[in-house]
Design a protein around this motif. Structure first.
Motif, PDB file in Angstrom:
ATOM      1  N   UNK A 241     -30.924 -82.279   8.982  1.00  0.00           N
ATOM      2  CA  UNK A 241     -30.922 -80.861   9.349  1.00  0.00           C
ATOM      3  C   UNK A 241     -30.786 -79.988   8.103  1.00  0.00           C
ATOM      4  N   UNK A 242     -29.918 -80.391   7.181  1.00  0.00           N
ATOM      5  CA  UNK A 242     -29.785 -79.639   5.933  1.00  0.00           C
ATOM      6  C   UNK A 242     -31.040 -79.706   5.076  1.00  0.00           C
ATOM      7  N   UNK A 243     -31.708 -80.847   5.069  1.00  0.00           N
ATOM      8  CA  UNK A 243     -32.933 -80.981   4.274  1.00  0.00           C
ATOM      9  C   UNK A 243     -34.050 -80.098   4.822  1.00  0.00           C
ATOM     10  N   UNK A 244     -34.099 -79.941   6.137  1.00  0.00           N
ATOM     11  CA  UNK A 244     -35.134 -79.067   6.714  1.00  0.00           C
ATOM     12  C   UNK A 244     -34.902 -77.610   6.344  1.00  0.00           C
ATOM     13  N   UNK A 245     -33.644 -77.224   6.226  1.00  0.00           N
ATOM     14  CA  UNK A 245     -33.351 -75.871   5.739  1.00  0.00           C
ATOM     15  C   UNK A 245     -33.667 -75.766   4.254  1.00  0.00           C
ATOM     16  N   UNK A 246     -33.294 -76.798   3.502  1.00  0.00           N
ATOM     17  CA  UNK A 246     -33.457 -76.764   2.046  1.00  0.00           C
ATOM     18  C   UNK A 246     -34.925 -76.718   1.634  1.00  0.00           C
ATOM     19  N   UNK A 247     -35.799 -77.411   2.359  1.00  0.00           N
ATOM     20  CA  UNK A 247     -37.197 -77.467   1.931  1.00  0.00           C
ATOM     21  C   UNK A 247     -37.881 -76.107   2.081  1.00  0.00           C
ATOM     22  N   UNK A 248     -37.462 -75.330   3.072  1.00  0.00           N
ATOM     23  CA  UNK A 248     -38.024 -73.988   3.204  1.00  0.00           C
ATOM     24  C   UNK A 248     -37.443 -73.038   2.158  1.00  0.00           C
ATOM     25  N   UNK A 249     -36.160 -73.229   1.838  1.00  0.00           N
ATOM     26  CA  UNK A 249     -35.549 -72.391   0.801  1.00  0.00           C
ATOM     27  C   UNK A 249     -36.100 -72.709  -0.577  1.00  0.00           C
ATOM     28  N   UNK A 250     -36.542 -73.934  -0.795  1.00  0.00           N
ATOM     29  CA  UNK A 250     -37.118 -74.291  -2.087  1.00  0.00           C
ATOM     30  C   UNK A 250     -38.378 -73.480  -2.368  1.00  0.00           C
ATOM     31  N   UNK A 251     -39.156 -73.183  -1.323  1.00  0.00           N
ATOM     32  CA  UNK A 251     -40.331 -72.320  -1.502  1.00  0.00           C
ATOM     33  C   UNK A 251     -39.899 -70.942  -1.984  1.00  0.00           C
ATOM     34  N   UNK A 252     -38.832 -70.414  -1.389  1.00  0.00           N
ATOM     35  CA  UNK A 252     -38.323 -69.103  -1.797  1.00  0.00           C
ATOM     36  C   UNK A 252     -37.887 -69.126  -3.250  1.00  0.00           C
ATOM     37  N   UNK A 253     -37.185 -70.193  -3.656  1.00  0.00           N
ATOM     38  CA  UNK A 253     -36.731 -70.276  -5.033  1.00  0.00           C
ATOM     39  C   UNK A 253     -37.874 -70.314  -6.023  1.00  0.00           C
ATOM     40  N   UNK A 254     -38.914 -71.085  -5.724  1.00  0.00           N
ATOM     41  CA  UNK A 254     -40.058 -71.158  -6.632  1.00  0.00           C
ATOM     42  C   UNK A 254     -40.768 -69.811  -6.741  1.00  0.00           C
ATOM     43  N   UNK A 255     -40.945 -69.132  -5.624  1.00  0.00           N
ATOM     44  CA  UNK A 255     -41.639 -67.836  -5.641  1.00  0.00           C
ATOM     45  C   UNK A 255     -40.811 -66.782  -6.365  1.00  0.00           C
ATOM     46  N   UNK A 256     -39.494 -66.797  -6.163  1.00  0.00           N
ATOM     47  CA  UNK A 256     -38.628 -65.847  -6.866  1.00  0.00           C
ATOM     48  C   UNK A 256     -38.735 -66.050  -8.364  1.00  0.00           C
ATOM     49  N   UNK A 257     -38.772 -67.296  -8.800  1.00  0.00           N
ATOM     50  CA  UNK A 257     -38.947 -67.562 -10.221  1.00  0.00           C
ATOM     51  C   UNK A 257     -40.272 -67.045 -10.743  1.00  0.00           C
ATOM     52  N   UNK A 258     -41.315 -67.118  -9.949  1.00  0.00           N
ATOM     53  CA  UNK A 258     -42.620 -66.606 -10.370  1.00  0.00           C
ATOM     54  C   UNK A 258     -42.646 -65.084 -10.395  1.00  0.00           C
ATOM     55  N   UNK A 259     -41.830 -64.451  -9.586  1.00  0.00           N
ATOM     56  CA  UNK A 259     -41.745 -62.995  -9.630  1.00  0.00           C
ATOM     57  C   UNK A 259     -41.280 -62.502 -10.995  1.00  0.00           C
ATOM     58  N   UNK A 260     -40.298 -63.210 -11.565  1.00  0.00           N
ATOM     59  CA  UNK A 260     -39.646 -62.716 -12.782  1.00  0.00           C
ATOM     60  C   UNK A 260     -40.515 -62.919 -14.009  1.00  0.00           C
TER      61      UNK A 260
END
Length: 323
Positions: A241-260
């Protein structure tokens, strides 16, 4: 205690935490077997399912029917959403430079597909690598916290402190430290996906029935064997259950890094489209980001079905993607 008995006890504890130890100690003729009001055992106790000791596997046709039944509801919602989108955009209730029609978005995706595919692969690589590292580090941290009271008191506050810091705030610092390459994006994906893995892992490892652990120790099972056969299988439902949450948040982290700071990736394309007021490209980029998260989520869901088919939620057919 044999390997098979430890495996069975671990699975029973995870599927039924309250009765795991009882099932391990009762055995086929134990006193914990269910009884009717007259004290007699029901007629179904001890009878194997038809065709042997395991329930019959569903046929391919049955699986196809189940799969189709799981898809028509979300497909209907998506169809309604796209119909409403097309209606609003075609009637120009909102100007097309703000909300383009689905046809314009599709035309942009097909005409610029090679470029969009290249940026999608970059973001996908950052997401997957960040998620894998977060899963590995999160599991190790969860084991350390669950097994050591000292590490629990030392690491848990630090993990919480790292989580409450807005990741967008430290992204510029990571760019200064590591440059404009892939490293800052992967680190951000790890940081944002790390916390759900730790929390779910600790919750799962601590949810094992103490009576079952005492039984394993009494039968001579060491710490590693107990972890491998009882604690870890019991923690898998929480961890997945935690991994399913984490895999979607990983997309957010990668995109946030590309924003900067980035020269490629879907986050970089999003900034370009926003700066040029290119709404079709903006929508196409958002659709591709969502597709990455959905595909990775489904892959983790499939891994969960393969790893814990014995869990109550899987036997009942209840899951986030099939209910």
């Amino acid at each position: 205690m044999t390997e098979n008995s430890l495996d069975t006890a671990g699975r029973q504890a995870a599927a039924d935490p309250a009765g795991g130890a009882r099932a391990a100690t009762a055995g086929p003729g134990g006193t914990d077997a269910p009884q009717d009001r007259d004290g007699a055992l029901p007629s179904t106790v001890g009878k194997p399912p038809p065709g042997g000791g395991r329930p019959p596997r569903p046929t391919p046709a049955r699986r196809a029917v189940t799969f189709a039944d799981s898809l028509w509801r979300p497909a209907l919602v998506l169809a309604a959403f796209f119909a409403a989108w097309w209606f609003v955009a075609a009637r120009e209730y909102v100007p097309n430079y703000l909300v383009p029609t689905p046809g314009q978005v599709w035309e942009t995706m097909t005409s610029q597909w090679s470029e969009l595919a290249r940026h999608t692969l970059v973001t996908l690589y950052e997401t997957v690598l960040g998620f894998v590292l977060a899963a590995a580090l999160g599991l190790v941290t969860a084991v350390a916290i669950a097994y050591s009271r000292t590490l629990d008191k030392a690491l848990y506050p630090i993990v919480l402190f790292a989580q409450v810091i807005p990741k967008i705030a430290i992204a510029p610092l990571l760019v200064v430290w590591f440059g404009l390459g892939l490293t800052p994006k992967i680190i951000l994906a790890v940081l944002i996906a790390f916390f759900p893995v730790v929390i779910s892992g600790v919750a799962g490892l601590r949810s094992t029935d103490p009576e079952l652990l005492d039984l394993a120790a009494t039968m001579g099972a060491g710490p590693w064997r107990t972890f491998r056969k009882i604690r870890f299988p019991n923690a898998l439902p929480h961890l997945m259950a935690g991994l399913k949450v984490a895999v979607t948040l990983a997309v957010v982290g990668a995109v946030v890094g590309e924003f900067v700071g980035a020269s490629e990736g879907l986050g970089y394309v999003l900034l370009l489209a926003n700066g040029n007021l290119d709404a079709p490209l903006l929508f196409a980029d958002l659709i591709l980001m969502s597709a990455i998260g959905i595909v990775l989520f489904v892959l983790v869901e499939i891994a969960e079905a393969l790893l814990i088919p014995w869990h109550a939620s899987r036997r009942a057919g209840v899951s986030l993607t099939t209910s």
